[in-house]
Design a protein around this motif. Structure first.
Motif, mmCIF file in Angstrom:
data_model
loop_
_atom_site.group_PDB
_atom_site.id
_atom_site.type_symbol
_atom_site.label_atom_id
_atom_site.label_comp_id
_atom_site.label_asym_id
_atom_site.label_seq_id
_atom_site.Cartn_x
_atom_site.Cartn_y
_atom_site.Cartn_z
ATOM 1 N N ILE B 14 0.821 -1.218 0.000
ATOM 2 C CA ILE B 14 0.000 0.000 0.000
ATOM 3 C C ILE B 14 0.856 1.270 0.000
ATOM 4 N N PRO B 25 -1.433 6.466 2.069
ATOM 5 C CA PRO B 25 -2.039 5.146 2.236
ATOM 6 C C PRO B 25 -3.490 5.263 2.706
ATOM 7 N N ARG B 26 -3.710 6.191 3.586
ATOM 8 C CA ARG B 26 -5.065 6.400 4.093
ATOM 9 C C ARG B 26 -6.054 6.652 2.953
ATOM 10 N N ARG B 29 -6.898 3.410 1.340
ATOM 11 C CA ARG B 29 -7.827 2.633 2.172
ATOM 12 C C ARG B 29 -9.221 3.238 2.130
ATOM 13 N N GLU B 32 -11.040 2.139 -0.804
ATOM 14 C CA GLU B 32 -11.500 0.766 -0.641
ATOM 15 C C GLU B 32 -12.770 0.735 0.210
ATOM 16 N N GLU B 33 -12.767 1.516 1.279
ATOM 17 C CA GLU B 33 -13.963 1.631 2.118
ATOM 18 C C GLU B 33 -15.183 1.994 1.300
ATOM 19 N N SER B 38 -10.939 -3.539 -4.311
ATOM 20 C CA SER B 38 -10.802 -4.522 -3.230
ATOM 21 C C SER B 38 -9.654 -5.459 -3.557
ATOM 22 N N ARG B 41 -5.337 -10.034 -0.260
ATOM 23 C CA ARG B 41 -4.602 -9.901 0.992
ATOM 24 C C ARG B 41 -3.543 -11.015 1.094
ATOM 25 N N GLN B 46 -2.492 -8.477 4.938
ATOM 26 C CA GLN B 46 -2.035 -7.201 4.385
ATOM 27 C C GLN B 46 -2.399 -7.098 2.907
ATOM 28 N N ARG B 47 -2.707 -5.883 2.505
ATOM 29 C CA ARG B 47 -3.161 -5.663 1.123
ATOM 30 C C ARG B 47 -2.034 -5.833 0.110
ATOM 31 N N TYR B 49 -1.420 -5.156 -4.025
ATOM 32 C CA TYR B 49 -2.026 -4.548 -5.205
ATOM 33 C C TYR B 49 -1.365 -5.060 -6.477
#
Lengths: 134, 134
Positions: B14, B25-26, B29, B32-33, B38, B41, B46-47, B49
């Motif tokens: 990330i 990074p936030r 995320r 994604e929220e 998506s 992991r 952990q993500r 990509y």
DNA sequence: GTTATAGTTGACGTTAACGTAAAGGATAAG
DNA sequence: CTTATCCTTTACGTTAACGTCAACTATAAC
């Protein structure tokens, strides 16, 4: 001394202008608060917008549609109101202008990319549709 | 059954992705929220990509730079994940796509106008500069 | 294994860009 | 002059799009 035409230039009230540009009067006042424009007033203190004010407002909205913040737009506009007697100021404004023009060209390229993204998605859908309907 | 290449596709963490695209990074995320992507992991949750995730993220950022809200972008992306077995769904997505393509073309015109605005301002400054320096 | 670094999920904070409502003044129509 | 429809300022409310902890877990380096 200056080219003072006749006084009958077309003007607009705040709500007229708002409905024309499909925004709220509050939005227009908000832009004024932010220093993006300052229309004349009637003797009774009501705002009157000239054709030029209208152009300014359209410029603001255009900027917004390209993801510029009001602060950035304020900067762009600011350069058009720089002190026209200070050579340094003018040159600084010119420099800033060139920078923004560069950004605009880059935006154009990005717009092409965004269009391609959507075109690809469309093609995928079209192909799938053909296999389903034949 | 499908074109399963080798497993060694390039992936990113990330923070790698974040620094590459110059966001936090936030922010990733957060997208994604909002259901905009998506990623897979690791066993430790952990993500990771893929290149495709990266493309998706770039699409999101591109949309943002043109003043689209995350909700609008979600819609655009949504059509690329429509149920590919429902003809009605596909046609609906196609229709939506055409609409967005139209919007993009209009944006291009507006971009021209914005450029003209800045060019005019520049000309004004240049002329003034000439009269001052000659 | 220990330690440093990076990642995870909440949860609350912040800012830009307005929306909305209150209390009152201005203007046009009759 | 009255009435309806605008306009004014002031002020507080709202929402999207993150920022910023905190408490904890994973992974990499040694």
């Amino acid at each position: 001394m200056s080219k003072q035409k006749n006084d009958e230039e077309k003007t607009y009230s705040i709500s007229e202008l708002a409905s024309q540009l499909e925004i709220s009067p509050r939005t227009i006042r908000f832009y004024e608060e932010k220093g993006l424009m300052s229309p004349n007033r009637t003797p009774g203190n009501q705002r009157i917008y000239t054709r030029k004010d209208r152009g300014r407002l359209k410029l603001i909205l255009r900027g917004k549609r390209f993801g510029f913040s009001l602060d950035e737009i304020a900067e762009m506009i600011g350069i058009s109101e720089a002190d026209m007697n200070e050579i340094d100021q003018i040159e600084k404004s010119l420099h800033y202008g060139e920078k923004k023009l560069g950004e605009i060209r880059r935006r154009r390229e990005e717009l092409d990319l965004l269009e391609q993204d959507l075109l690809e998605i469309r093609d995928k859908l079209l192909k799938r549709l053909h296999t389903l309907t034949e």
